[in-house]
Scaffold this active site. Sequence first.
Site, short mmCIF file in Angstrom:
data_model
loop_
_atom_site.label_atom_id
_atom_site.label_comp_id
_atom_site.label_asym_id
_atom_site.label_seq_id
_atom_site.Cartn_x
_atom_site.Cartn_y
_atom_site.Cartn_z
N LYS A 113 18.42 45.61 34.70
CA LYS A 113 18.97 45.97 36.01
C LYS A 113 19.53 44.75 36.74
O LYS A 113 20.49 44.87 37.49
CB LYS A 113 17.93 46.69 36.87
N LYS A 195 20.05 54.77 25.23
CA LYS A 195 19.39 55.99 25.73
C LYS A 195 20.35 56.75 26.67
O LYS A 195 21.19 56.14 27.33
CB LYS A 195 18.06 55.66 26.42
N LYS A 198 21.00 58.58 33.51
CA LYS A 198 21.63 59.19 34.68
C LYS A 198 22.81 58.38 35.14
O LYS A 198 23.72 58.88 35.76
CB LYS A 198 20.70 59.14 35.89
#
Length: 331
Positions: A113, A195, A198
């Site tokens: 992140k 993966k 969202k």
Amino acid sequence: MEGKTVYSAVQPTGSLTIGNYVGAIRNWVELQSGYNCFFAIADLHAITVRQDPAELRRRTVELAALYLACGIDPAQCALYVQSHVPAHAELAWVLNTVTYVGEASRMTQFKDKSAKHADNINMGLMDYPVLMAADILLYRTDLVPVGADQKQHVELARDLALRFNNRYGETFTVPEPLIGRNTAKISSLQDPSKKMSKSDENPNASVFLSDDRDAILRKFKRAVTDSDNCVRASSEKPGITNLLNIYCAFAGVTLEEAERTFDGKGYGEFKLAVGETVADRLAPVQAEQRRILADKAYLSETLAAGAERASRAAGRTLGKVFRKVGFYRGE
Ligand code: ATP
Ligand code: LTN
């Protein structure tokens, strides 16, 4: 105490994908009748990356309605919004003092992140797993059902529990992650090495629980596969293996059964069947979510009752922690 405790949460940071659904929420529904369950909407976690305030509020309510539409039963478990229970932030502060900067900065999600949001590497982003440990440890959780990407965070929660217990005496239960075998990591439809997420920039990579039937069919039709046209799972065929995992999760069949069903059939037919199966299963969930969202009074009452139940349990642990660390509590 009666029975074992289960805790999990999802952040209200975007439309949920079928990865979130089969990797997390759907498993919760199976656990709620056998365990003492706490399921939260992790809004404190969400603001570690920039959020639009009005959108965060809207997504929080939508996620609550989705939990209920998926079958989370507020009579059986505590369903609540994390920021409604101040004990989470309070315990996180105490746990910060037993967390080393080195171990927090080594977390994979923090590194990912930080790379993705290089203009906003804030303290909260690094503290994210400590807050998550606080969530888990407040309820003396035994089991934490999550996708594989969260395993490292549950391990940090275990380390912090053991460290605190060693330093101050037995206080926390040491939790275990509970990770599904074939649903732990649903991959992106466009790049099966990643993966499904969202927040993927490519809208074709993820199937959202809010997608309509046409969008679902189209995304599966465009899913990246190999060219050998044989519907079998193998490590050399990650795209087809991922579609098979999704099919099994939504059709409720084993891998062998699915391979038998599609034996001798081509990828076109298989992809259409996966799309139809997913769309058929999601349609009633979507309709139920819309119905619940229209009843705002029911939603806010349910969340208030959930927060009250969670606060009671959390308050007991927090009181014990405050005593152990030596905070003056009056005579
Ligand atoms: P973001 O992309 O914003 O980081 P996310 O899709 O990873 O979000 P989270 O809120 O971080 O979603 O995760 C919610 C739950 O869903 C967690 O238990 C996580 O492990 C699980 N999960 C997320 N993605 C997948 C996936 N692709 N396969 C299986 N489980 C998943
Ligand atoms: N970090 C989690 C969401 C989350 C969580 C938790 C999961 C916040 N607190 C406690 C399990 C237990 C995620 O899924 N990204």
